[in-house]
Design a protein around this motif. Structure first.
Motif, PDB file in Angstrom:
ATOM      1  N   LYS A   1       3.617  26.165 -18.776  1.00 54.38           N
ATOM      2  CA  LYS A   1       4.484  25.009 -19.030  1.00 54.38           C
ATOM      3  C   LYS A   1       3.704  23.878 -19.692  1.00 54.38           C
TER       4      LYS A   1
ATOM      5  N   VAL B   1      10.257  21.936 -21.495  1.00 56.91           N
ATOM      6  CA  VAL B   1      10.450  23.147 -20.703  1.00 56.91           C
ATOM      7  C   VAL B   1      11.221  22.814 -19.434  1.00 56.91           C
TER       8      VAL B   1
ATOM      9  N   VAL C   1      10.747  31.593 -20.725  1.00 56.02           N
ATOM     10  CA  VAL C   1      10.754  30.136 -20.659  1.00 56.02           C
ATOM     11  C   VAL C   1      12.129  29.632 -21.080  1.00 56.02           C
TER      12      VAL C   1
ATOM     13  N   LYS D   1       2.409  29.686 -13.915  1.00 56.64           N
ATOM     14  CA  LYS D   1       3.606  29.064 -14.488  1.00 56.64           C
ATOM     15  C   LYS D   1       3.321  27.643 -14.950  1.00 56.64           C
ATOM     16  N   THR D   2       2.556  26.893 -14.168  1.00 57.68           N
ATOM     17  CA  THR D   2       2.261  25.513 -14.548  1.00 57.68           C
ATOM     18  C   THR D   2       1.369  25.456 -15.791  1.00 57.68           C
TER      19      THR D   2
ATOM     20  N   LYS E   1      12.341  25.607 -17.197  1.00 59.62           N
ATOM     21  CA  LYS E   1      11.985  26.576 -16.164  1.00 59.62           C
ATOM     22  C   LYS E   1      11.116  27.668 -16.777  1.00 59.62           C
ATOM     23  N   VAL E   2      10.171  28.203 -15.991  1.00 63.94           N
ATOM     24  CA  VAL E   2       9.322  29.321 -16.401  1.00 63.94           C
ATOM     25  C   VAL E   2       9.441  30.423 -15.358  1.00 63.94           C
TER      26      VAL E   2
ATOM     27  N   GLN F   1       4.334  22.372 -23.518  1.00 63.17           N
ATOM     28  CA  GLN F   1       4.727  20.970 -23.672  1.00 63.17           C
ATOM     29  C   GLN F   1       3.714  20.180 -24.489  1.00 63.17           C
TER      30      GLN F   1
END
Length: 106
Positions: A40, A51, A81, A36-37, A53-54, A44
């Motif tokens: 994100k 962003v 996303v 997820k990170t 939330k993912v 970005q």
């Protein structure tokens, strides 16, 4: 129609949204090892999206038999996303042909 974007280690396939105005949630397909990170950070830094939330799902590739041989598509991860600011997407991005030209051909 799906547009593929490939990075050195993180390929994305953007899935078409139901409407092209005020899109706050986008869906994309990527490799199963993407976190997820990572998703994100790429959205970005490369696209400039803010962003919020993912959410991710691990999906199994479809399997079917062709005769006695099992044929399988690869597994993938689907990410939903949520963006902080809604954006509008041009329908021409997903439809390579102009709709006026297709109407005149009928």
């Amino acid at each position: 129609m799906v547009r593929a974007i490939h990075f050195p280690n993180l390929p994305f396939d953007f899935l078409m949204p139901p409407s092209s105005n005020n899109v706050k949630d986008i869906a994309l397909k990527t490799i199963p090892s993407a976190s997820k990170t990572e998703i994100k950070r790429v959205l970005q830094s490369v696209y400039g999206f803010e962003v919020e939330k993912v959410r991710t799902l691990n999906m199994q590739g479809k399997r079917k038999y062709r005769g006695n041989v099992l044929v399988a598509k690869p597994n993938y991860k689907k990410a939903y996303v949520t963006l902080k600011n809604p954006l509008s997407i041009s329908p021409a991005l997903y439809h390579p042909f102009n709709s006026d030209e297709t109407d005149s051909m009928k």
